[in-house]
Design a protein around this motif. Structure first.
Motif, PDB file in Angstrom:
ATOM      1  N   ARG A  97       0.820  -1.212   0.000  1.00 10.07           N
ATOM      2  CA  ARG A  97       0.000   0.000   0.000  1.00 10.07           C
ATOM      3  C   ARG A  97       0.861   1.272   0.000  1.00 10.07           C
ATOM      4  N   PRO A  98       1.861   1.383   0.919  1.00  8.53           N
ATOM      5  CA  PRO A  98       2.677   2.612   0.885  1.00  8.53           C
ATOM      6  C   PRO A  98       3.417   2.784  -0.440  1.00  8.53           C
ATOM      7  N   ALA A  99       3.891   1.704  -1.008  1.00  6.15           N
ATOM      8  CA  ALA A  99       4.616   1.798  -2.289  1.00  6.15           C
ATOM      9  C   ALA A  99       3.676   2.234  -3.404  1.00  6.15           C
ATOM     10  N   LEU A 100       2.459   1.700  -3.371  1.00  5.28           N
ATOM     11  CA  LEU A 100       1.482   2.089  -4.395  1.00  5.28           C
ATOM     12  C   LEU A 100       1.046   3.545  -4.202  1.00  5.28           C
ATOM     13  N   GLU A 101       0.939   3.979  -2.950  1.00  2.00           N
ATOM     14  CA  GLU A 101       0.589   5.382  -2.671  1.00  2.00           C
ATOM     15  C   GLU A 101       1.658   6.317  -3.219  1.00  2.00           C
ATOM     16  N   THR A 102       2.903   5.938  -3.010  1.00  2.43           N
ATOM     17  CA  THR A 102       4.008   6.758  -3.526  1.00  2.43           C
ATOM     18  C   THR A 102       3.952   6.837  -5.051  1.00  2.43           C
ATOM     19  N   LEU A 103       3.663   5.693  -5.662  1.00  2.00           N
ATOM     20  CA  LEU A 103       3.549   5.658  -7.127  1.00  2.00           C
ATOM     21  C   LEU A 103       2.374   6.517  -7.591  1.00  2.00           C
ATOM     22  N   SER A 104       1.290   6.463  -6.833  1.00  2.00           N
ATOM     23  CA  SER A 104       0.104   7.257  -7.177  1.00  2.00           C
ATOM     24  C   SER A 104       0.421   8.754  -7.144  1.00  2.00           C
ATOM     25  N   GLN A 105       1.196   9.153  -6.115  1.00  2.00           N
ATOM     26  CA  GLN A 105       1.579  10.573  -6.016  1.00  2.00           C
ATOM     27  C   GLN A 105       2.467  10.972  -7.194  1.00  2.00           C
ATOM     28  N   ALA A 106       3.372  10.063  -7.565  1.00  2.00           N
ATOM     29  CA  ALA A 106       4.243  10.340  -8.712  1.00  2.00           C
ATOM     30  C   ALA A 106       3.428  10.439  -9.995  1.00  2.00           C
ATOM     31  N   LEU A 107       2.405   9.598 -10.104  1.00  2.00           N
ATOM     32  CA  LEU A 107       1.522   9.637 -11.283  1.00  2.00           C
ATOM     33  C   LEU A 107       0.813  10.988 -11.374  1.00  2.00           C
ATOM     34  N   GLU A 108       0.313  11.473 -10.248  1.00  2.00           N
ATOM     35  CA  GLU A 108      -0.407  12.757 -10.253  1.00  2.00           C
ATOM     36  C   GLU A 108       0.529  13.916 -10.607  1.00  2.00           C
ATOM     37  N   ARG A 109       1.814  13.767 -10.219  1.00  2.00           N
ATOM     38  CA  ARG A 109       2.812  14.804 -10.511  1.00  2.00           C
ATOM     39  C   ARG A 109       3.341  14.732 -11.930  1.00  2.00           C
ATOM     40  N   GLY A 110       3.000  13.605 -12.629  1.00  2.00           N
ATOM     41  CA  GLY A 110       3.581  13.418 -13.962  1.00  2.00           C
ATOM     42  C   GLY A 110       5.018  12.963 -13.912  1.00  2.00           C
ATOM     43  N   ALA A 111       5.434  12.335 -12.824  1.00  2.00           N
ATOM     44  CA  ALA A 111       6.840  11.965 -12.635  1.00  2.00           C
ATOM     45  C   ALA A 111       7.139  10.529 -13.044  1.00  2.00           C
ATOM     46  N   VAL A 112       6.141   9.832 -13.572  1.00  2.00           N
ATOM     47  CA  VAL A 112       6.359   8.448 -14.039  1.00  2.00           C
ATOM     48  C   VAL A 112       5.714   8.288 -15.416  1.00  2.00           C
ATOM     49  N   PRO A 113       6.184   7.297 -16.178  1.00  2.00           N
ATOM     50  CA  PRO A 113       5.576   7.060 -17.503  1.00  2.00           C
ATOM     51  C   PRO A 113       4.102   6.696 -17.340  1.00  2.00           C
ATOM     52  N   THR A 114       3.264   7.227 -18.197  1.00  2.00           N
ATOM     53  CA  THR A 114       1.836   6.925 -18.110  1.00  2.00           C
ATOM     54  C   THR A 114       1.295   6.513 -19.471  1.00  2.00           C
ATOM     55  N   SER A 115       0.166   5.848 -19.431  1.00  2.00           N
ATOM     56  CA  SER A 115      -0.584   5.532 -20.642  1.00  2.00           C
ATOM     57  C   SER A 115      -2.016   5.992 -20.420  1.00  2.00           C
ATOM     58  N   ARG A 116      -2.728   6.182 -21.513  1.00  2.00           N
ATOM     59  CA  ARG A 116      -4.137   6.579 -21.451  1.00  2.00           C
ATOM     60  C   ARG A 116      -4.937   5.436 -20.828  1.00  2.00           C
TER      61      ARG A 116
END
Lengths: 337, 337
Positions: free
Chosen positions: B45-64
């Motif tokens: 959960r904490p690791a996924l939360e961190t990833l979620s925050q990075a996703l919202e910041r645009g700091a990780v690769p994303t797909s539609r």
């Protein structure tokens, strides 16, 4: 071929067990878990069969197999559905409470959806929080299926039986009346079930498997005394093909679905209720049936339900007296012991 | 944090979805599947939360993110248990058939064990073999739990809610009377259910989650017309903590257990049966309730159950009108179409 899941991780570690249950060999290169093998059964089964033959020849590394190290073949499953194929059992239970059994019960299988998320290992204790709940064993036969499509026929369903095993479908008898009266079936009255340490392919059962039924003496001991010696091939009104087809009438069944026979129960040859083993009968596969027969014969039950400290043992031997599936052997203990 | 399972493999591929549901990022380095994440939730959960925050910041690769590519958050689960927390629904259904509801139904939750081995993706069709079975939708709220120990209190159970989602608990109404009369609850009358494309942590629901209940308008459309706009936070007699504790009274619940609220149903402000949306009411979350109200008001139902070609849509929006969980959107089609 005989398979087991060693009690490691949530889903166990898949191993192939020797026919005499003395040794195993790791199957991790084929599939890490039983569920993974069933998910890809068409590919995994032949590879596991080859490994099983190598094990019997002594051509692969082996370790000593201890039944107490095994979890249930599926430590948790995506589906556990239990039929009532031995209609004699249903009729006896209803007779004891003065309820007539609908004629349709001889043609339309009764089945309930059971909890499958957290089975109890075959040698782990049954943790009973309250003896007043009326804990009972129910010795049954079960099968594990491959993927089954919705609407399948009973005959075709038999081809989807991957493995056969024994079941202890634990019930809390004193919670059943109030729960069933609510109308939505069992929930709290059916705590976690257990399964035999080893699951066996129909093919390797030889003449003990006729395509839809297992033909063994189902041995049930209570505190090391024989309680039941019922014949699983007798009085099974619905074969497993019929039970699977019933379950799949309105939906697909995922690989790894476990279907139970319901409590094994034979009619007495005299036509009366079954007699205890000590009186020359085949005994009983659950305590409810003991109490039902006591009620029919004497007006009230005298045998109590399971109490802390008691031990249940369920097993079946082949023609040579060798254990086929290993034994479910469980002590009844308090919840936090 | 919002999670989804892309429809790949039997258990899907875990992804983290952006709050606005437009993008996702792969979560495979943390856990390959939703079940794997739940099995190890304290670490994941904490690791996924961190990833979620990075996703919202645009700091990780994303797909539609396309909702149609998502399976249910758990494409198959080890447990699906559905309560009847909106007792108004139960009372209405019973009233229509002239059956009194026991007073205990207001204090003791009704719950059934559902099939969980083969859920239908949220945008896949409902394959209905026979329209005469009386297929119905049931729009509900559900929660996915972490591991829950036997005997837990309702209050403590709330801490085991990992994710919240929407449910379409499909029912075959015309199979229900005969099946329930057999006494063992639902089986054939409950085909495969579906869940919303996205599951959401309680924390990220903010004020829409009060610890035990979701507070949204549950939108149900039939053939693109509003059928239901019930308030999920109103008239929910039992909160999710109580439902989880009920399920865990006699056994542990494995991580990944899904607990449903039962059909969401609000009482009408006038004290009478709920009114249709067109008449200023909140409408209905299933067709059975529509038919019940028609029966109470006019003596007989006029709305048919679902037919091939119809479309069901279930969703909920936040205060800004943005979809929270994505939409369950399903066509009713023949079995082999």
């Amino acid at each position: 071929m005989k398979l087991a899941s060693l009690n490691e991780g949530r889903d166990g570690r898949l191993v192939v067990v020797s026919h005499d249950l003395t040794h195993y060999t790791d199957a991790g290169l084929i599939a890490p878990t039983m569920q993974a093998a069933l998910d890809n059964w068409a590919q995994c089964r032949p590879a596991l069969e080859t490994l099983s033959q190598a094990l019997e020849r002594g051509a692969v590394p082996t370790s000593r197999f201890h039944e107490r190290q095994a979890h249930c073949p599926l430590p948790r499953a995506f589906q556990w559905a239990d039929g009532s194929a031995y209609v004699n059992h249903v009729q006896l239970v209803r007779q004891a409470r003065g309820a007539a059994m609908p004629e349709s019960f001889w043609t339309d299988p009764l089945m309930y959806q059971g909890g499958s998320d957290d089975f109890v290992p075959p040698r782990a204790p049954i943790r009973l929080a309250d003896e007043a709940w009326g804990c009972d064993l129910e010795a049954e036969v079960g099968v594990i299926t491959t993927d089954v499509p919705q609407g399948i026929s009973p005959q075709a369903a038999c081809e989807h039986i991957a493995l056969v095993l024994l079941v202890n479908d634990v019930s809390l008898r004193n919670l059943i009346p109030d729960e069933l009266a609510k109308g939505f079936g069992f929930f709290q009255a059916k705590p976690a079930s257990s399964f035999s340490p080893v699951a066996v392919t129909p093919k390797s059962l030889g003449t003990l498997w006729d395509g839809g039924r297992l033909h063994v003496t189902l041995c049930v001991d209570l505190d090391e005394k024989p309680l039941g010696r019922a014949e699983t091939g007798v009085d099974m009104t619905f074969d497993f093909g019929t039970l699977i087809a019933h379950a799949a009438r309105t939906r697909n069944l995922c690989a790894g679905t476990i279907i139970g026979s319901g409590t094994v129960s034979n009619r007495d040859q005299s036509g009366g209720p079954g007699r205890p083993i000590i009186d020359g009968g085949l005994g009983y596969s659950c305590l409810a049936e003991v109490r039902v027969v006591e009620t029919i014969l004497h007006g009230a039950p005298t045998t109590p339900f399971l109490r802390h400290g008691q031990t249940v043992r369920i097993f079946a031997n082949d023609h040579k007296g060798h254990s086929i599936f290993g034994a479910i052997e469980q002590n009844i203990v308090p919840l936090n012991s």
